[in-house]
Design a protein around this motif. Structure first.
Motif, PDB file in Angstrom:
ATOM      1  N   GLU A  70      25.212  30.633  -6.206  1.00 38.07           N
ATOM      2  CA  GLU A  70      23.859  30.109  -6.390  1.00 38.07           C
ATOM      3  C   GLU A  70      23.419  29.233  -5.221  1.00 38.07           C
ATOM      4  OE1 GLU A  70      23.972  28.136 -10.130  1.00 38.07           O
ATOM      5  OE2 GLU A  70      23.667  29.977 -11.315  1.00 38.07           O
ATOM      6  N   ASN A  71      24.381  28.549  -4.591  1.00 36.49           N
ATOM      7  CA  ASN A  71      24.018  27.676  -3.474  1.00 36.49           C
ATOM      8  C   ASN A  71      23.878  28.443  -2.164  1.00 36.49           C
ATOM      9  OD1 ASN A  71      26.644  28.265  -2.742  1.00 36.49           O
ATOM     10  ND2 ASN A  71      27.446  26.195  -3.044  1.00 36.49           N
ATOM     11  N   GLY A  72      24.180  29.749  -2.209  1.00 38.24           N
ATOM     12  CA  GLY A  72      24.035  30.577  -1.012  1.00 38.24           C
ATOM     13  C   GLY A  72      25.044  30.305   0.076  1.00 38.24           C
ATOM     14  N   MET A  73      26.157  29.679  -0.273  1.00 38.51           N
ATOM     15  CA  MET A  73      27.123  29.263   0.743  1.00 38.51           C
ATOM     16  C   MET A  73      28.402  30.095   0.757  1.00 38.51           C
ATOM     17  SD  MET A  73      25.828  26.632   2.372  1.00 38.51           S
ATOM     18  CE  MET A  73      27.242  25.770   3.043  1.00 38.51           C
ATOM     19  N   ILE A  74      28.612  30.974  -0.230  1.00 35.22           N
ATOM     20  CA  ILE A  74      29.902  31.654  -0.363  1.00 35.22           C
ATOM     21  C   ILE A  74      30.132  32.634   0.790  1.00 35.22           C
ATOM     22  CG2 ILE A  74      31.315  33.185  -1.783  1.00 35.22           C
ATOM     23  CD1 ILE A  74      30.980  30.335  -2.874  1.00 35.22           C
ATOM     24  N   LYS A  75      31.240  32.438   1.503  1.00 29.80           N
ATOM     25  CA  LYS A  75      31.640  33.335   2.591  1.00 29.80           C
ATOM     26  C   LYS A  75      32.919  34.092   2.250  1.00 29.80           C
ATOM     27  CE  LYS A  75      31.423  31.734   6.777  1.00 29.80           C
ATOM     28  NZ  LYS A  75      31.628  30.837   7.954  1.00 29.80           N
ATOM     29  N   TYR A  76      33.730  33.501   1.348  1.00 27.62           N
ATOM     30  CA  TYR A  76      35.025  34.091   1.024  1.00 27.62           C
ATOM     31  C   TYR A  76      35.229  34.087  -0.491  1.00 27.62           C
ATOM     32  CZ  TYR A  76      35.538  32.630   5.878  1.00 27.62           C
ATOM     33  OH  TYR A  76      35.326  32.422   7.217  1.00 27.62           O
ATOM     34  N   VAL A  77      35.871  35.150  -0.989  1.00 21.03           N
ATOM     35  CA  VAL A  77      36.155  35.263  -2.416  1.00 21.03           C
ATOM     36  C   VAL A  77      37.633  35.588  -2.595  1.00 21.03           C
ATOM     37  CG1 VAL A  77      35.678  36.518  -4.550  1.00 21.03           C
ATOM     38  CG2 VAL A  77      33.803  36.014  -2.956  1.00 21.03           C
ATOM     39  N   LEU A  78      38.294  34.827  -3.461  1.00 16.80           N
ATOM     40  CA  LEU A  78      39.676  35.092  -3.868  1.00 16.80           C
ATOM     41  C   LEU A  78      39.611  35.508  -5.323  1.00 16.80           C
ATOM     42  CD1 LEU A  78      41.275  31.803  -2.399  1.00 16.80           C
ATOM     43  CD2 LEU A  78      40.740  33.941  -1.195  1.00 16.80           C
ATOM     44  N   MET A  79      40.206  36.664  -5.666  1.00 17.34           N
ATOM     45  CA  MET A  79      39.981  37.175  -7.014  1.00 17.34           C
ATOM     46  C   MET A  79      41.120  38.047  -7.529  1.00 17.34           C
ATOM     47  SD  MET A  79      37.197  40.242  -6.319  1.00 17.34           S
ATOM     48  CE  MET A  79      37.292  40.841  -8.015  1.00 17.34           C
ATOM     49  N   ASP A  80      41.185  38.116  -8.847  1.00 17.90           N
ATOM     50  CA  ASP A  80      41.891  39.198  -9.521  1.00 17.90           C
ATOM     51  C   ASP A  80      40.876  39.851 -10.447  1.00 17.90           C
ATOM     52  OD1 ASP A  80      41.630  37.572 -11.748  1.00 17.90           O
ATOM     53  OD2 ASP A  80      43.768  37.387 -12.160  1.00 17.90           O
ATOM     54  N   GLY A  81      41.323  40.731 -11.313  1.00 15.94           N
ATOM     55  CA  GLY A  81      40.394  41.381 -12.234  1.00 15.94           C
ATOM     56  C   GLY A  81      40.876  42.762 -12.608  1.00 15.94           C
ATOM     57  N   GLY A  82      40.630  43.111 -13.865  1.00 16.34           N
ATOM     58  CA  GLY A  82      41.052  44.397 -14.393  1.00 16.34           C
ATOM     59  C   GLY A  82      42.153  44.280 -15.432  1.00 16.34           C
ATOM     60  N   GLY A  83      42.825  43.145 -15.457  1.00 17.69           N
ATOM     61  CA  GLY A  83      43.927  42.961 -16.410  1.00 17.69           C
ATOM     62  C   GLY A  83      43.449  42.986 -17.851  1.00 17.69           C
ATOM     63  N   ASN A  84      42.409  42.217 -18.135  1.00 15.07           N
ATOM     64  CA  ASN A  84      41.880  42.200 -19.500  1.00 15.07           C
ATOM     65  C   ASN A  84      41.113  43.470 -19.831  1.00 15.07           C
ATOM     66  OD1 ASN A  84      42.909  39.796 -20.500  1.00 15.07           O
ATOM     67  ND2 ASN A  84      41.233  38.575 -19.629  1.00 15.07           N
TER      68      ASN A  84
END
Length: 304
Positions: free
Chosen positions: A176-190
């Motif tokens: 929302e602040n327009g500042m995100i340059k990098y994302v660390l994530m998982d996903g798909g387990g649930n």
């Protein structure tokens, strides 16, 4: 008649000398003077002299005959080399990464990332204790890549899925602040554990990455689960085994944002102490996972 013969003989002698002179001039012209011919097939002018400069080709490079210096060609080469060097020097990758000679990645400049430029998203594998995020932040601070009083935006929530816009909404909130340059994530387990729907997770991830591209996110580290331990998770393992190569292919194929895939199975294999319930990390598991994620971040100049 007698008086005419010496006169004719004199004239013939003069003509003979003139013929010899003309022949000599022709020889000299072949050996020493320039004789400009017609235009070449590319519209340039050639010179037949062995010692004078001949301009060839449409690029403007000049060559000389035997014993001469190729000044024009050298000048052209120097100019091209200088232009190439300038292009290389001015080319740099985003996120503090500079380009080295030949376009290969060069030194990664540290201390350029703020905590609010990094989003951590996912489900209970991260959110149960947030220990993975804390370990990554610890390593980043020790390396001078994160100010001591700063933190990443960790929006991970237990029980969430990629489908149904749950994990994607975590990203949007962080962005929302327009500042995100990098994302660390998982996903798909649930998605596999609760819904048995790996394909739904994959489709949601595709849409999420498209959103990140529009937002100019630069790099993503996607860390995927270790094998669950216990017979009660047999169906979960089957779903993860099916989803893993598909999600990896998606990640590997991204160029904007650039995605770095981390398979956690080698990190976890042989370490039953990394989990108590068979799927969520203990403190030791969180530290080992955080360290593995940080290594990928260092190797690829992510949030440095």
């Amino acid at each position: 008649m007698r008086s005419i013969r010496p006169y004719v003989a004199t004239k013939l002698s003069v003509l003979g000398l003139l013929s010899i002179g003309i022949w000599a001039c022709g020889e000299a012209n072949d050996d020493g003077t320039s004789s400009t011919g017609g235009g070449g097939p590319d519209g340039t002018t050639t010179t037949s002299s062995a010692e004078t400069t001949a301009t060839v080709g449409s690029g403007g490079a000049a060559t000389t005959g035997a014993g001469g210096a190729t000044a024009g060609s050298t000048s052209s080469s120097s100019s091209s080399s200088s232009s190439a060097s300038t292009a290389e020097a001015s080319s740099s990758a985003s996120g503090g990464e500079t380009a080295g000679t030949g376009g290969e990645p060069g030194e990664c400049v540290k201390g350029q990332t703020k905590g609010n430029q990094v989003a951590v998203i996912g489900e209970s594998f991260i959110a149960a204790t947030h220990g993975i995020t804390q370990q990554i932040e610890k390593q980043a601070k020790a390396a001078g890549s994160l100010p001591q009083n700063d933190r990443y935006i960790d929006n991970s929530v237990s029980g969430t899925t990629l489908a149904n816009d749950q994990i994607p909404s975590q990203y949007r909130k962080a962005a929302e602040n327009g500042m995100i340059k990098y994302v660390l994530m998982d996903g798909g387990g649930n998605d596999c554990l609760l819904r048995g729907d790996g394909d739904g997770a994959l489709e949601a991830a595709e849409a999420l990455f498209e959103t990140m591209e529009k937002d100019n996110v630069e790099k993503v580290v996607y860390f995927f689960y270790p094998d669950p331990i216990g017979n009660q998770f047999a169906s979960l393992k089957t779903c993860l085994d099916t989803l893993r190569p598909k999600m990896k292919a998606l990640c590997d194929g991204l160029t904007s944002p650039k995605c770095y895939w981390l398979d956690l199975r080698p990190t976890w294999n042989g370490h039953n102490d990394y989990t108590q319930d068979g799927i969520h990390p203990t403190s030791a598991g969180s530290i080992a996972t955080g360290d593995a994620v940080w290594e990928v971040m260092k190797e690829n100049c992510v949030a440095q």
